[in-house]
Write an enzyme that holds these catalytic residues in place. Structure first.
Site, PDB file in Angstrom:
ATOM      1  N   ASN A  19      34.935  60.915  66.372  1.00 49.28           N
ATOM      2  CA  ASN A  19      33.882  62.008  66.302  1.00 49.28           C
ATOM      3  C   ASN A  19      34.511  63.292  66.471  1.00 49.28           C
ATOM      4  O   ASN A  19      34.002  64.317  65.884  1.00 49.28           O
ATOM      5  CB  ASN A  19      32.692  61.499  67.092  1.00 49.28           C
ATOM      6  CG  ASN A  19      31.798  60.379  66.411  1.00 49.28           C
ATOM      7  OD1 ASN A  19      31.071  60.612  65.504  1.00 49.28           O
ATOM      8  ND2 ASN A  19      31.896  59.220  66.864  1.00 49.28           N
ATOM      9  N   MET A  95      31.823  57.248  77.870  1.00 45.52           N
ATOM     10  CA  MET A  95      31.082  56.021  78.296  1.00 45.52           C
ATOM     11  C   MET A  95      30.747  56.100  79.761  1.00 45.52           C
ATOM     12  O   MET A  95      31.010  55.269  80.906  1.00 45.52           O
ATOM     13  CB  MET A  95      32.049  54.796  78.183  1.00 45.52           C
ATOM     14  CG  MET A  95      32.411  54.530  76.680  1.00 45.52           C
ATOM     15  SD  MET A  95      31.098  54.834  75.427  1.00 45.52           S
ATOM     16  CE  MET A  95      30.856  52.911  75.644  1.00 45.52           C
ATOM     17  N   LEU A  98      24.821  59.734  82.728  1.00 40.30           N
ATOM     18  CA  LEU A  98      24.900  60.969  83.474  1.00 40.30           C
ATOM     19  C   LEU A  98      23.762  60.828  84.614  1.00 40.30           C
ATOM     20  O   LEU A  98      22.830  60.383  84.488  1.00 40.30           O
ATOM     21  CB  LEU A  98      24.596  62.456  82.644  1.00 40.30           C
ATOM     22  CG  LEU A  98      25.701  62.395  81.598  1.00 40.30           C
ATOM     23  CD1 LEU A  98      25.424  63.812  80.747  1.00 40.30           C
ATOM     24  CD2 LEU A  98      27.204  62.291  81.835  1.00 40.30           C
ATOM     25  N   ASN A 112      24.154  63.357  72.720  1.00 35.83           N
ATOM     26  CA  ASN A 112      25.101  62.111  72.705  1.00 35.83           C
ATOM     27  C   ASN A 112      24.851  61.169  71.353  1.00 35.83           C
ATOM     28  O   ASN A 112      23.918  61.457  70.849  1.00 35.83           O
ATOM     29  CB  ASN A 112      24.450  61.027  73.743  1.00 35.83           C
ATOM     30  CG  ASN A 112      25.172  59.891  73.831  1.00 35.83           C
ATOM     31  OD1 ASN A 112      26.400  59.764  73.853  1.00 35.83           O
ATOM     32  ND2 ASN A 112      24.628  58.577  73.958  1.00 35.83           N
ATOM     33  N   HIS A 114      24.965  57.511  69.741  1.00 39.46           N
ATOM     34  CA  HIS A 114      24.900  56.199  70.262  1.00 39.46           C
ATOM     35  C   HIS A 114      24.625  55.341  68.946  1.00 39.46           C
ATOM     36  O   HIS A 114      24.114  55.456  67.849  1.00 39.46           O
ATOM     37  CB  HIS A 114      23.612  55.966  70.888  1.00 39.46           C
ATOM     38  CG  HIS A 114      23.407  54.465  71.366  1.00 39.46           C
ATOM     39  ND1 HIS A 114      24.159  53.915  72.271  1.00 39.46           N
ATOM     40  CD2 HIS A 114      22.777  53.173  70.754  1.00 39.46           C
ATOM     41  CE1 HIS A 114      23.798  52.497  72.522  1.00 39.46           C
ATOM     42  NE2 HIS A 114      23.174  52.181  71.583  1.00 39.46           N
ATOM     43  N   ALA A 178      28.914  56.664  59.426  1.00 39.32           N
ATOM     44  CA  ALA A 178      27.620  57.274  59.569  1.00 39.32           C
ATOM     45  C   ALA A 178      27.614  58.342  60.502  1.00 39.32           C
ATOM     46  O   ALA A 178      26.904  59.465  60.545  1.00 39.32           O
ATOM     47  CB  ALA A 178      26.488  56.195  59.549  1.00 39.32           C
TER      48      ALA A 178
HETATM   49  C1  GAR Z   1      31.165  55.873  68.971  1.00 34.20           C
HETATM   50  O1  GAR Z   1      30.963  54.534  68.042  1.00 34.20           O
HETATM   51  C2  GAR Z   1      30.055  56.250  69.878  1.00 34.20           C
HETATM   52  O2  GAR Z   1      28.659  55.615  69.047  1.00 34.20           O
HETATM   53  C3  GAR Z   1      30.136  55.369  71.033  1.00 34.20           C
HETATM   54  O3  GAR Z   1      31.517  55.258  71.079  1.00 34.20           O
HETATM   55  C4  GAR Z   1      32.266  55.482  70.071  1.00 34.20           C
HETATM   56  C5  GAR Z   1      33.232  56.439  70.198  1.00 34.20           C
HETATM   57  O4  GAR Z   1      34.033  56.637  69.101  1.00 34.20           O
HETATM   58  N1  GAR Z   1      29.180  55.646  72.106  1.00 34.20           N
HETATM   59  C6  GAR Z   1      28.660  54.780  72.774  1.00 34.20           C
HETATM   60  O5  GAR Z   1      28.533  53.643  72.629  1.00 34.20           O
HETATM   61  C7  GAR Z   1      27.787  55.484  73.959  1.00 34.20           C
HETATM   62  N2  GAR Z   1      26.881  54.737  74.393  1.00 34.20           N
HETATM   63  P1  GAR Z   1      35.045  57.963  69.013  1.00 34.20           P
HETATM   64  O6  GAR Z   1      35.950  57.807  70.293  1.00 34.20           O
HETATM   65  O7  GAR Z   1      35.959  57.078  67.705  1.00 34.20           O
HETATM   66  O8  GAR Z   1      34.383  58.981  68.309  1.00 34.20           O
END
Ligand code: GAR
Length: 206
Positions: A19, A95, A98, A112, A114, A178
């Protein structure tokens, strides 16, 4: 062209940072009126730090082991963010939950992503939770952060179908595609000052 100066973003990561990469790419392509002033990770080996370094963005390791509790860790995070004059904090796979120390320092200025359609499947392993429940559709949610676990006001959501033969990995990959679109859209709304919050409702101006 925007009437506003580029919004000063901090992106917080714990892992691979796909992301983060999309946000960097959109900024570099001139599609997002923002500047990432620092990337912060609670994990020394997070690949997101390397992505930041490759683009000349200050990458900061901020581990929690030397802090006695979550609030003191967050107070130190706030100091880092303030010293970089951060306006909007982006949690991109960060992860940690806060505390009020962070949330109150940046009211409605922490976003954030999710990997589920909140309020369904908050917390860890949201994709596996969706598979275990047997839903036909899940997705992703971008929300402002409050002190709960994935409970803050919802900015944008995207729906993703669940296929019969999905594994946690295949579903996560589909959701992540997505996420890459939805997160940037939400950040764009914020940096273009099109978002206001009334109670739990996020209002988006046309
Ligand atoms: C993503 O899928 C995000 O939604 C999730 O961690 C991944 C990070 O991917 N976040 C959570 O689960 C937070 N509760 P990335 O490091 O490839 O961006």
């Amino acid at each position: 062209m925007s009437d506003y100066p580029p919004c000063r973003l901090a992106v917080l990561v714990s892992g691979s940072g796909t992301n983060l990469q999309v946000i960097i790419d959109k900024i570099e392509a001139g599609e997002l009126n923002a500047e990432i002033v620092c990337v912060i990770s609670n994990k020394r080996d997070a690949y997101g730090l390397e992505r930041a370094g490759r683009h000349g963005i200050p990458a900061i390791v901020h581990e929690n082991c030397s802090f006695p509790d979550r609030r003191s860790y967050d107070a130190a995070t706030v100091e880092i963010l303030r010293s970089h004059k951060v306006e909007l904090v982006i949690l991109a796979g960060f992860m940690r939950i806060l505390t009020d120390v962070m949330v109150n320092a940046f009211p409605h200025a922490i976003m954030n992503i999710h990997p589920a359609l909140l309020p369904a499947f908050p917390g860890l392993h949201a994709q596996q939770q969706a598979l275990d429940y047997g839903v036909r559709f899940t997705g992703c949610t971008v929300h402002f952060v409050d002190c709960g676990t994935d409970t803050g006001p919802i900015i944008l959501q995207s729906v993703v179908p669940v296929e019969q033969d999905d594994t946690e990995e295949s579903l996560s990959d589909r959701i992540r595609s997505a996420e890459h679109q939805t997160f940037v859209q939400a950040i764009k709304l914020s940096v273009d000052r099109k978002i206001s919050v009334a109670g739990r409702t996020v209002l988006i101006s046309p």
